[in-house]
Scaffold this motif. Structure first.
Motif, mmCIF file in Angstrom:
data_model
loop_
_atom_site.group_PDB
_atom_site.id
_atom_site.type_symbol
_atom_site.label_atom_id
_atom_site.label_comp_id
_atom_site.label_asym_id
_atom_site.label_seq_id
_atom_site.Cartn_x
_atom_site.Cartn_y
_atom_site.Cartn_z
ATOM 1 N N LYS A 47 103.342 112.502 15.951
ATOM 2 C CA LYS A 47 104.411 112.152 16.888
ATOM 3 C C LYS A 47 105.015 113.411 17.508
ATOM 4 O O LYS A 47 105.360 113.420 18.701
ATOM 5 C CB LYS A 47 105.493 111.342 16.182
ATOM 6 N N GLU A 50 102.559 114.659 20.075
ATOM 7 C CA GLU A 50 102.602 113.768 21.237
ATOM 8 C C GLU A 50 103.805 114.096 22.120
ATOM 9 O O GLU A 50 103.716 114.101 23.349
ATOM 10 C CB GLU A 50 102.684 112.310 20.784
ATOM 11 N N LEU A 51 104.936 114.392 21.480
ATOM 12 C CA LEU A 51 106.138 114.748 22.231
ATOM 13 C C LEU A 51 105.920 116.038 23.005
ATOM 14 O O LEU A 51 106.281 116.146 24.178
ATOM 15 C CB LEU A 51 107.307 114.880 21.265
ATOM 16 N N ARG A 53 103.054 117.200 23.982
ATOM 17 C CA ARG A 53 102.068 116.922 25.024
ATOM 18 C C ARG A 53 102.729 116.247 26.220
ATOM 19 O O ARG A 53 102.453 116.588 27.375
ATOM 20 C CB ARG A 53 100.958 116.034 24.461
ATOM 21 N N ASN A 54 103.620 115.309 25.962
ATOM 22 C CA ASN A 54 104.316 114.622 27.050
ATOM 23 C C ASN A 54 105.260 115.548 27.800
ATOM 24 O O ASN A 54 105.611 115.289 28.952
ATOM 25 C CB ASN A 54 105.093 113.428 26.503
ATOM 26 N N GLN A 55 105.691 116.619 27.148
ATOM 27 C CA GLN A 55 106.535 117.618 27.806
ATOM 28 C C GLN A 55 105.706 118.610 28.617
ATOM 29 O O GLN A 55 106.261 119.473 29.275
ATOM 30 C CB GLN A 55 107.357 118.378 26.765
ATOM 31 N N GLY A 56 104.396 118.497 28.546
ATOM 32 C CA GLY A 56 103.550 119.420 29.278
ATOM 33 C C GLY A 56 103.420 120.775 28.624
ATOM 34 O O GLY A 56 102.962 121.736 29.252
ATOM 35 N N ARG A 59 98.149 121.020 25.203
ATOM 36 C CA ARG A 59 97.025 120.164 25.599
ATOM 37 C C ARG A 59 96.086 120.023 24.401
ATOM 38 O O ARG A 59 95.993 120.932 23.559
ATOM 39 C CB ARG A 59 96.281 120.768 26.791
ATOM 40 N N ILE A 77 113.320 114.715 27.766
ATOM 41 C CA ILE A 77 112.778 113.538 27.099
ATOM 42 C C ILE A 77 113.913 112.630 26.660
ATOM 43 O O ILE A 77 114.884 113.062 26.064
ATOM 44 C CB ILE A 77 111.949 113.926 25.849
ATOM 45 N N VAL A 215 111.023 112.985 31.804
ATOM 46 C CA VAL A 215 110.127 112.025 31.164
ATOM 47 C C VAL A 215 110.938 111.061 30.325
ATOM 48 O O VAL A 215 111.851 111.473 29.610
ATOM 49 C CB VAL A 215 109.090 112.753 30.271
ATOM 50 N N ARG A 217 110.794 107.745 27.573
ATOM 51 C CA ARG A 217 109.956 107.017 26.622
ATOM 52 C C ARG A 217 110.721 105.809 26.105
ATOM 53 O O ARG A 217 111.901 105.864 25.853
ATOM 54 C CB ARG A 217 109.594 107.921 25.441
#
Length: 221
Positions: A47, A50-51, A53-56, A59, A77, A215, A217
């Protein structure tokens, strides 16, 4: 609300990436290594990654691992940020000194605030102005209002956030050092309880160049 372990782990890596301690292309430790160091389960680490990754910020490469992204962005987020106080939120974004000042007062609701909270004009409400700076540079200011008889957001079930560029109020412009007619990045928040009552409203202003993306969620039942 206590900060979840995955948010804390992600925040630590985010800070190290944004300050250059972990340069682009650096490979992060394996999930197992991070789990062992942090004393958490593999699920918690997944998790956290994933956080990030979602923040850019990172990778993933199949069969190779997780790497720091070549171009990192500051990304807001939600709802994870609502679980943090500003000191923690901004502290996870920099190694420079973060200072947060709060002014708290009881005021009479204006027509705008009364309408937003579903109250009579002139009703007593709590107002909190929060100012944050990073290394001496103003980076955020917010106005938060809620009915005087309510404290915190423990009864809130829904958070609505509206993001836009706008001309700030005089107080926000002065703190953020925005010139006349200049724009800020604005976040308007509404915390709503199970019965549809508004328990808190807040307007947060950031310098327009503070975040490249926002972003959000949510959990789908």
């Amino acid at each position: 609300m206590a900060e979840p372990a995955y948010v804390s782990i992600a925040g630590d890596y985010a800070r190290r990436i944004r300050t250059g301690e972990l340069s682009p292309g650096t490979q992060l430790p394996s999930y197992w290594e991070i789990a062992q160091r942090s004393g958490v389960s593999d699920i918690v680490v997944r998790k956290a990654i994933e956080l990030l990754r979602n923040q850019g910020l990172v990778r993933s490469e199949s069969r190779r691992g997780v790497f720091v992204a070549s171009r990192t962005n500051l990304v807001r987020i939600s709802p994870e940020r609502q679980m943090q106080d500003p000191e923690t939120t901004f502290g996870n974004e920099t190694e420079r000194e973060v200072r947060v000042e709060r002014d708290i007062e009881q005021v009479a609701a204006t027509s705008e605030i009364a309408e937003a909270l579903g109250l009579e004009i002139g009703s007593e409400v709590s107002r909190v102005v929060t100012r944050a700076s990073e290394g001496g540079r103003p980076i955020s200011i917010s106005d938060t209002y809620q009915p005087a008889q309510i404290e915190g957001i423990s009864t809130a079930k829904v958070l609505e956030e509206t993001i836009r560029d706008r001309i700030p109020s005089a107080e926000h412009a002065e703190w953020l050092q925005v010139s006349s007619g200049g724009l800020v990045k604005s976040v308007h928040q509404r915390f709503v309880d199970a019965d549809g009552g508004v328990v808190m409203v807040s307007d947060v202003s950031y310098p327009r160049d503070r975040y490249d993306a926002f972003v959000f969620r949510m959990t789908l039942d």
